[in-house]
Design an enzyme around this catalytic site. Structure first.
Site, PDB file in Angstrom:
ATOM      1  N   ASP A  43      -2.457  12.298  -5.431  1.00 15.87           N
ATOM      2  CA  ASP A  43      -2.108  11.232  -6.588  1.00 15.87           C
ATOM      3  C   ASP A  43      -3.300  10.253  -6.363  1.00 15.87           C
ATOM      4  OD1 ASP A  43      -0.216  12.092  -8.086  1.00 15.87           O
ATOM      5  OD2 ASP A  43       1.349  10.813  -7.025  1.00 15.87           O
ATOM      6  N   SER A  72       0.691   5.796  -8.373  1.00 15.81           N
ATOM      7  CA  SER A  72       1.983   6.547  -8.853  1.00 15.81           C
ATOM      8  C   SER A  72       2.038   6.042 -10.338  1.00 15.81           C
ATOM      9  CB  SER A  72       3.245   6.073  -8.077  1.00 15.81           C
ATOM     10  OG  SER A  72       4.006   6.459  -8.799  1.00 15.81           O
ATOM     11  N   SER A  73       2.798   7.029 -10.905  1.00 16.69           N
ATOM     12  CA  SER A  73       3.023   6.698 -12.483  1.00 16.69           C
ATOM     13  C   SER A  73       4.626   6.520 -12.426  1.00 16.69           C
ATOM     14  CB  SER A  73       2.817   7.745 -13.373  1.00 16.69           C
ATOM     15  OG  SER A  73       1.418   8.224 -13.332  1.00 16.69           O
ATOM     16  N   THR A 133       9.778  10.984  -4.852  1.00 16.72           N
ATOM     17  CA  THR A 133       9.187  12.144  -5.179  1.00 16.72           C
ATOM     18  C   THR A 133       8.471  12.688  -3.922  1.00 16.72           C
ATOM     19  OG1 THR A 133       7.534  13.230  -6.403  1.00 16.72           O
ATOM     20  CG2 THR A 133       7.075  10.963  -5.945  1.00 16.72           C
ATOM     21  N   THR A 182       9.885  14.963  -7.937  1.00 12.67           N
ATOM     22  CA  THR A 182      10.357  13.721  -8.196  1.00 12.67           C
ATOM     23  C   THR A 182      11.910  13.694  -8.998  1.00 12.67           C
ATOM     24  OG1 THR A 182       8.175  13.151  -8.930  1.00 12.67           O
ATOM     25  CG2 THR A 182       9.735  11.756  -9.698  1.00 12.67           C
ATOM     26  N   GLY A 184       8.176  13.517 -14.011  1.00 10.46           N
ATOM     27  CA  GLY A 184       7.199  13.938 -14.822  1.00 10.46           C
ATOM     28  C   GLY A 184       5.723  13.583 -15.120  1.00 10.46           C
ATOM     29  N   GLY A 185       5.394  13.328 -13.547  1.00  9.86           N
ATOM     30  CA  GLY A 185       3.795  13.110 -13.283  1.00  9.86           C
ATOM     31  C   GLY A 185       3.494  11.902 -14.231  1.00  9.86           C
ATOM     32  N   ASN A 216       6.011  14.694  -5.048  1.00 10.96           N
ATOM     33  CA  ASN A 216       4.887  14.778  -5.934  1.00 10.96           C
ATOM     34  C   ASN A 216       5.134  16.438  -6.717  1.00 10.96           C
ATOM     35  OD1 ASN A 216       2.786  14.540  -7.334  1.00 10.96           O
ATOM     36  ND2 ASN A 216       1.322  15.456  -5.860  1.00 10.96           N
ATOM     37  N   ARG A 253       6.390   3.709  -1.176  1.00  7.18           N
ATOM     38  CA  ARG A 253       5.162   4.818  -1.364  1.00  7.18           C
ATOM     39  C   ARG A 253       4.657   5.289  -0.253  1.00  7.18           C
ATOM     40  NH1 ARG A 253       3.757   8.521  -5.181  1.00  7.18           N
ATOM     41  NH2 ARG A 253       1.832   8.424  -5.846  1.00  7.18           N
TER      42      ARG A 253
HETATM   43  O1  DON Z   1       4.033   9.230  -8.158  1.00  3.50           O
HETATM   44  C1  DON Z   1       3.496   9.764  -8.953  1.00  3.50           C
HETATM   45  O2  DON Z   1       3.148   9.354 -10.102  1.00  3.50           O
HETATM   46  C2  DON Z   1       3.842  11.326  -9.166  1.00  3.50           C
HETATM   47  N1  DON Z   1       3.782  11.871  -7.819  1.00  3.50           N
HETATM   48  C3  DON Z   1       5.234  11.822  -9.517  1.00  3.50           C
HETATM   49  C4  DON Z   1       5.386  13.214  -9.698  1.00  3.50           C
HETATM   50  C5  DON Z   1       6.290  13.861 -10.465  1.00  3.50           C
HETATM   51  O3  DON Z   1       6.756  13.165 -11.463  1.00  3.50           O
HETATM   52  C6  DON Z   1       6.659  15.189 -10.344  1.00  3.50           C
HETATM   53  N2  DON Z   1       7.917  15.666 -11.322  1.00  3.50           N
HETATM   54  N3  DON Z   1       7.870  16.179 -12.324  1.00  3.50           N
END
Ligand code: DON
Length: 493
Positions: free
Chosen positions: A346, A375-376, A322, A304, A396-397, A324, A28
């Site tokens: 984040d 993070s997710s 990712t 991501t 997908g955040g 982000n 990360r």
């Molecule tokens: O780490 C995380 O949770 C976010 N930065 C993920 C971002 C993400 O999945 C963007 N894609 N759609």
């Protein structure tokens, strides 16, 4: 990737070796040492819009190169230079742009130009990018050659590091040579959980994904989902109520474990989880405004991409990585051919202020120098009766965690194969906003109506997730699912 012994990573990298041993690697990004809690606030303590998303201040210390290097050092079978050569060839000789890629580059062209001086020529096309154009990035090829020849030092030290620092100096960014030199990828304890006869192996803090996934599956075990049927009002109601509660926990208790004591054991304990469902009613919605995080005594110390791989020996790897947002901060490291992330968003940049995915946070995920942002990402490996069963994950955040949940339930409870599970329409709730987001058509009109009558607010949104999963069939055959929402594909060698 090929692995050198019989046996699992997660990240944001998760590997399960065929002997059943699992490992999880955290690469990360980190806040620069000069970062501070109020760096995105103006003098009246108001959030400066988009400062954590676009431009130099959004960039965190990159982790991906170190992650790949560390994974290779421990488990790699072919040489580092062999591993990098295909990427160098692609950067040097170019690859063909798809319609989606061409459109996306054109959509961001104005922002690339606004944020960078000089203009990043390799990202721009005078006539506009078209499907079938060849995308060449010679500077990236040079950077990759440095990494090939000097391993992680080819990025974190020497010419590439100097180029990153030059960009920081030009625009007033915070990342220093020391930040780059000191960056380490860390092997972390994996998060384990149980769902009926399935064993869940997933990513721990600084990702919230594994803990939330295991919390949700532990609670779901008590209910006959199979009998309630896929995406029926009952099923969606129960999952929503569980999602609401675990995302509330996320906002309070989860953050970088090196900076904040994350009460993992309590969050995953059956007693705690059951206590969270005391105010669940099968006939009505519990409003998010009435649900907070559970009560846990806390001691004071305290763009991501996902891919799933199974090799012929039965080793499995789940990787989510990712920048982000799309093209990250949009800041190009001139002469080096790559963009920097906007991972700083984040963090919880101000208590009660949502990040770009609407997620809330507080002390646990506040900005501190050299801390990792929450993070997710949920790269996950599932075993059935001790044997490898599924490898899954998605971008997908905030929706990553609930998409991974559905990818498992769709196969375990609702009889889908891997492709059906990945393709199936999804829904998502994250505590706040108090809304069930649905892909159009995910619920039958009668079920949506039943949920509205119980007090739920439903809203159609853009596609949820881009899952890529592999299911290991009883015969030993591998069944892959590549998400039709993206340009994803499954391939066997
Ligand atoms: O780490 C995380 O949770 C976010 N930065 C993920 C971002 C993400 O999945 C963007 N894609 N759609």
């Amino acid at each position: 990737m090929t692995l050198n012994s019989s046996s699992t990573f997660l990240l944001q990298f998760h590997i399960r070796m065929h002997n059943g041993q699992s490992y999880s690697l955290d690469f990360r990004e980190k806040a620069p040492a000069l970062a501070g809690r109020n760096m995105y606030l103006d003098s009246s303590a108001n959030v400066i819009k988009r400062k954590s998303l676009d431009g130099i201040m959004a960039c965190a210390v990159p982790g991906s190169v170190m992650g790949m290097y560390e994974a290779h050092k421990r488990f790699g079978k072919i040489s580092w230079s062999q591993l990098l050569q295909p990427a160098i060839n692609l950067a040097e000789n170019g690859f063909t742009l798809s319609k989606t890629e061409a459109r996306k580059l054109n959509r961001f062209a104005a922002l690339f130009t606004k944020i960078n001086d000089p203009e990043p020529a390799f990202l721009l096309s005078k006539t506009g990018w078209k499907e079938g154009d060849i995308f060449i990035n010679n500077a990236m090829a040079q950077t990759l050659k440095l990494i090939r020849d000097h391993q992680a030092d080819g990025f974190y030290k020497g010419i590439t590091a100097q180029k990153i620092i030059a960009v920081m100096n030009r625009y007033g960014g915070l990342i220093s040579a020391n930040d780059l030199e000191n960056y380490r990828a860390l092997w972390r304890p994996v998060i384990n959980g149980q769902y009926h006869q399935l064993k869940i192996i997933s990513m721990g803090p600084p990702s919230s994904g594994g803990i939330l996934l295991v919390q949700m599956l532990s609670l779901l075990q008590d209910y006959p989902l199979k009998q309630w049927l896929w995406n029926s009002a009952r099923t969606v109601q129960l999952i929503t109520e569980i999602e609401r509660r675990v995302y509330a926990d996320r906002s309070k208790y989860l953050g970088d474990p090196d900076y904040y004591h994350v009460p993992v054991e309590t969050l995953l304990s059956t007693d705690y989880l059951h206590s969270r469902m005391n105010n669940y009613h099968t006939d009505r919605a519990t409003e998010s405004s009435r649900i907070g995080a559970g009560s846990i005594p806390v001691s004071e110390k305290e763009e991501t991409t996902h891919f799933s791989i199974v090799d012929p020996e039965g080793n499995a790897v789940a990787v989510t990585t990712t920048l982000n947002g799309s093209y990250g901060s949009k800041v190009v490291v001139s002469g080096a051919g790559f963009l920097l992330n906007n991972e700083m968003d984040d963090f919880s940049i101000k208590p009660g202020y949502p990040n770009t995915y609407g997620l809330l946070g507080s002390e646990a995920n506040a900005i501190e120098p050299e801390k990792r942002m929450l993070s997710s990402m949920t790269p996950t490996i599932v075993e059935k009766n001790g044997a490898l069963w599924m490898v899954t994950g998605t971008p997908g955040g905030s929706t990553i965690i609930t998409s991974v949940l559905q990818s498992i339930l769709n196969v375990a409870d609702f009889g889908m194969n891997m492709q059906q599970s990945v393709s199936a329409l999804k829904f998502h709730h994250q505590w706040k906003p108090d809304t069930i987001f649905t892909e159009r058509g995910a619920l039958l009109p009668a079920d949506s109506l039943a949920l509205s009558r119980m007090g739920y607010h439903l809203l159609n949104r853009s596609p949820i997730g881009r899952l890529d999963g592999i299911l290991i069939l009883p015969s030993g055959k591998l069944e892959a699912g590549a998400d039709p929402r993206g340009e994803d594909f499954a391939i066997g060698f």
